[in-house]
Write a protein that holds these residues in place. Structure first.
Motif, PDB file in Angstrom:
ATOM      1  N   ASN A 333     -36.526   0.791  40.114  1.00  0.00           N
ATOM      2  CA  ASN A 333     -37.816   0.141  40.304  1.00  0.00           C
ATOM      3  C   ASN A 333     -38.721   1.120  41.044  1.00  0.00           C
ATOM      4  O   ASN A 333     -38.364   1.588  42.123  1.00  0.00           O
ATOM      5  CB  ASN A 333     -37.661  -1.134  41.131  1.00  0.00           C
ATOM      6  N   LYS A 335     -42.603   2.152  42.551  1.00  0.00           N
ATOM      7  CA  LYS A 335     -43.975   1.796  42.922  1.00  0.00           C
ATOM      8  C   LYS A 335     -44.680   3.046  43.429  1.00  0.00           C
ATOM      9  O   LYS A 335     -44.039   4.040  43.776  1.00  0.00           O
ATOM     10  CB  LYS A 335     -43.981   0.695  43.985  1.00  0.00           C
ATOM     11  N   ASP A 367     -47.399  -1.420  41.258  1.00  0.00           N
ATOM     12  CA  ASP A 367     -46.429  -1.283  40.186  1.00  0.00           C
ATOM     13  C   ASP A 367     -46.868  -0.151  39.266  1.00  0.00           C
ATOM     14  O   ASP A 367     -48.066   0.113  39.126  1.00  0.00           O
ATOM     15  CB  ASP A 367     -46.366  -2.600  39.406  1.00  0.00           C
TER      16      ASP A 367
END
Length: 663
Positions: A333, A335, A367
């Motif tokens: 993930n 960012k 994001d």
């Protein structure tokens, strides 16, 4: 591979309190020691160490094991690496497979290079703090211009290399270090006439550490304004240093990355150091290079969450977009945070408190889709072609994400941002993935050895990447509780003898003195009906027990506690701490002491297991009967009904034995 005798020596010498005490402040509580867990944040100690059993267990996060597994978890080492760590602590020679002359030479060379680097690191620190030139030039730069405290400077091992071009070379020669290792590490350059000169002269020095904390390379920064002089000079790649596999600050950041479950990625040495000085220590740097797959995988060993901090330079940001795709491709993930114009993480951290920096990062994380769209939409404007190109660009990023659900959600987000039908994005993402797969297949067919930076999990047909759901080897939840119990009784009580009393399930009036071991009883029960474990974890324990138990005897539990397979070792640890039995609770009102009730508990357990097998068989036959009725297959229906009657009889028999009513 470390031989068994050496492993046993290491385990025998290891004192778990001594080992864990190096990392955690332990307090005695009765026969054990307690502390706040080093693997998660807590205020009340739930981390327990048992010196008598040689194990640790955190009742908060669940982590546990022996000293080897503590070092594996805390230092993020493999099983052999952790054993070597302990061997070094207790001065035990590690005997491995027989090394060739070439292996020995390479190992000796690498170790010699490490020692030369350690000497150089100490030399640079000495020059910084203990010489007039170092204090006037290097130390004043770090303290006055970079606002670093002496504690921070010493923590990161920062140093100084004097103006004299052969200062280090002369000092190393005087200490007996060989020219081949000085040049091999890149500390010195050898000229045609044989002279050695320093690579890093007239620079402040940043040591680069391996994951375990050893110095493997250096970066040197000039303090001169001369544009003809390179701002930074770095060690060349060597047998001990591969830039693409290294992250600056990882040795200092790994613990906090684990606790925060997030890694902050910056660009340079001073970005890392300044953030650490502010108390934000889950920060590492790619050291000015484009982010590599190896660096991403190194971070992924500690967390799946990464936030990349960029300064406001648009050209640099665009060049870094490829790095975001690489992070996504590795299943992480990601960012992005843009530092305000005119600042970088180093300068921004100088102007703000820890709380302000953390608040800024949390409040400005974007994001990747929002970041990428926001960055490129302004250029695209209302031009349909440019907007279509942007959608394709974002779709390409989505396509590399390994997880199908995440791809679907991001595709919907992308469609919503641009006001188009989600199916258009879904189809584009699917087409990109198909195209990538076709290219990978062509490459593999052509015999290319290295798969490029595509989705390696799907690079070839038949990839046996492990499903995360199956990572612990427990996939059949219906049979898991029983199989866990079977493994438990094998490991903990396998050599205990069962003697059946009158009225018990397996009492034989013709042989009232009959006894059998727990292990033999379980094996006979499994073999007589041709049963096998459905879950890989318990199957591995079952099979290994019968492979090794005759030799291990009373040491069986210890064998599994010290097992190199973490899942098996963790399971065995539960056999000490967890309350048993589990499955039996629905058949008895109270749980007596296991050692005295094995003759009742173990047979009931095996009949419960067989009853579950019968339940599955009945469901399968019922489904087949319904299908045969639908197809009007009379012969098949008759055959299935006969089998159903036989299996129902088995079910009734097991139910009677277990004193259960068939409703």
């Amino acid at each position: 591979m470390i031989n068994r005798e050496t492993i046993e020596k290491i385990l025998d010498a290891t004192q778990i309190v001594d080992v864990i005490g190096e990392f955690v402040s332990l307090k005695r509580r009765g026969a054990n020691y307690v502390a706040c867990c080093p693997f998660h944040d807590e205020k009340t100690p739930s981390f327990s160490v048992s010196p008598s059993k040689g194990i640790f267990k955190c009742f908060g996060c669940g982590k546990g094991g022996d000293a080897v597994h503590f070092i594996m978890e805390h230092e993020h080492l493999s099983y052999p690496e952790a054993l070597k760590w302990l061997a070094a602590k207790y001065n035990i020679e590690v005997v491995e497979k027989e090394e060739t002359a070439e292996d020995i030479a390479q190992r000796m060379k690498s170790e010699s290079m490490m020692l030369v680097n350690e000497f150089a690191a100490k030399y640079f620190v000495h020059e910084l703090f203990d010489t007039m030139e170092g204090r006037a030039v290097g130390l004043s730069y770090f303290k006055e211009r970079r606002k670093l405290s002496e504690q921070t400077i010493r923590h990161f091992g920062l140093g100084y290399s004097p103006v004299q071009r052969d200062s280090l070379a002369k000092e190393a020669a005087a200490k007996g270090y060989k020219a081949e290792f000085l040049t091999g590490t890149g500390l010195c350059v050898q000229h045609e006439d044989g002279r050695l000169t320093d690579r890093f002269f007239d620079r402040v020095i940043f040591p680069i550490h391996s994951l375990s904390g050893r110095v493997i390379a250096f970066g040197g920064r000039t303090l001169r304004n001369d544009k003809t002089i390179a701002k930074y000079v770095n060690s060349p790649e060597s047998a001990i240093y591969e830039k693409r596999k290294t992250l600056y600050g990882i040795a200092f950041a790994k613990g906090e990355i684990i606790k925060k479950d997030k890694c902050l990625l910056v660009e340079g040495y001073l970005d890392v150091i300044s953030m650490h000085q502010k108390g934000i220590t889950n920060v590492v740097a790619s050291s000015g290079t484009s982010l590599t797959v190896e660096q991403i995988r190194l971070i992924r060993r500690f967390t799946s969450n990464m936030t990349i901090l960029y300064d406001g330079d648009p050209a640099g940001i665009k060049a870094s977009l490829r790095g975001i795709d690489l992070v996504l491709e590795e299943g992480m993930n990601v960012k992005v945070v843009l530092i305000p114009d005119g600042d970088d993480p180093d300068s921004y951290s100088m102007k703000h408190t820890k709380e302000e920096i953390e608040t800024f990062i949390t409040g400005n994380e974007k994001d990747f889709i929002d970041f990428k769209a926001g960055l490129l939409l302004e250029e695209a404007g209302d031009d349909p072609r440019k907007r279509a190109g942007l959608i394709n660009n974002i779709s390409t990023s989505i396509a590399v994400i390994p997880d199908a659900i995440a791809r679907s959600l991001y595709s919907e987000r992308c469609a919503g941002m641009f006001g188009i039908e989600p199916n258009l994005v879904f189809e584009r993402v699917r087409a990109i993935r198909e195209e990538r797969k076709a290219k990978e297949s062509m490459r593999i067919s052509a015999g290319t050895k290295e798969v490029p930076n595509g989705n390696r999990a799907e690079a070839a047909a038949g990839s046996n990447q492990e499903n995360p759901e199956n990572s612990q080897g427990v996939t059949d939840r219906f049979f898991a509780p029983c199989e866990k119990e079977i493994a438990y009784y094998l490991v903990k009580f396998g050599d205990e003898m069962l003697k059946f009393h009158q009225g018990s399930i397996d009492y034989d009036e013709s042989n009232p003195d009959y006894t059998i071991s727990v292990a033999d009883y379980i094996k006979n029960a499994m073999d007589e009906d041709g049963l096998t474990m459905k879950n890989l974890l318990y199957a591995d324990i079952y099979n290994e027990y019968f492979l090794n138990a005759p030799e291990l005897g009373k040491e069986t539990l210890n064998h599994f506690l010290h097992h190199p397979d973490e899942a098996i070792a963790k399971e065995a640890l539960g056999y000490i701490y967890d309350k048993h039995p589990i499955t039996i609770k629905e058949f008895v009102d109270t749980i007596p002491a296991e050692e005295t009730e094995l003759s009742e508990i173990v047979p009931k357990l095996m009949y419960i297991y067989k009853s579950k097998v019968v339940d599955v068989m009945m469901r399968e036959i019922t489904d087949r009967i319904a299908l045969a009725q639908k197809d009007n297959d009379t012969a098949e229906l008759e055959n299935l009904m006969k089998r159903f009657v036989r299996i129902s009889a088995m079910k009734n028999e097991y139910s009677k034995l277990l004193k259960r009513l068939v409703l």
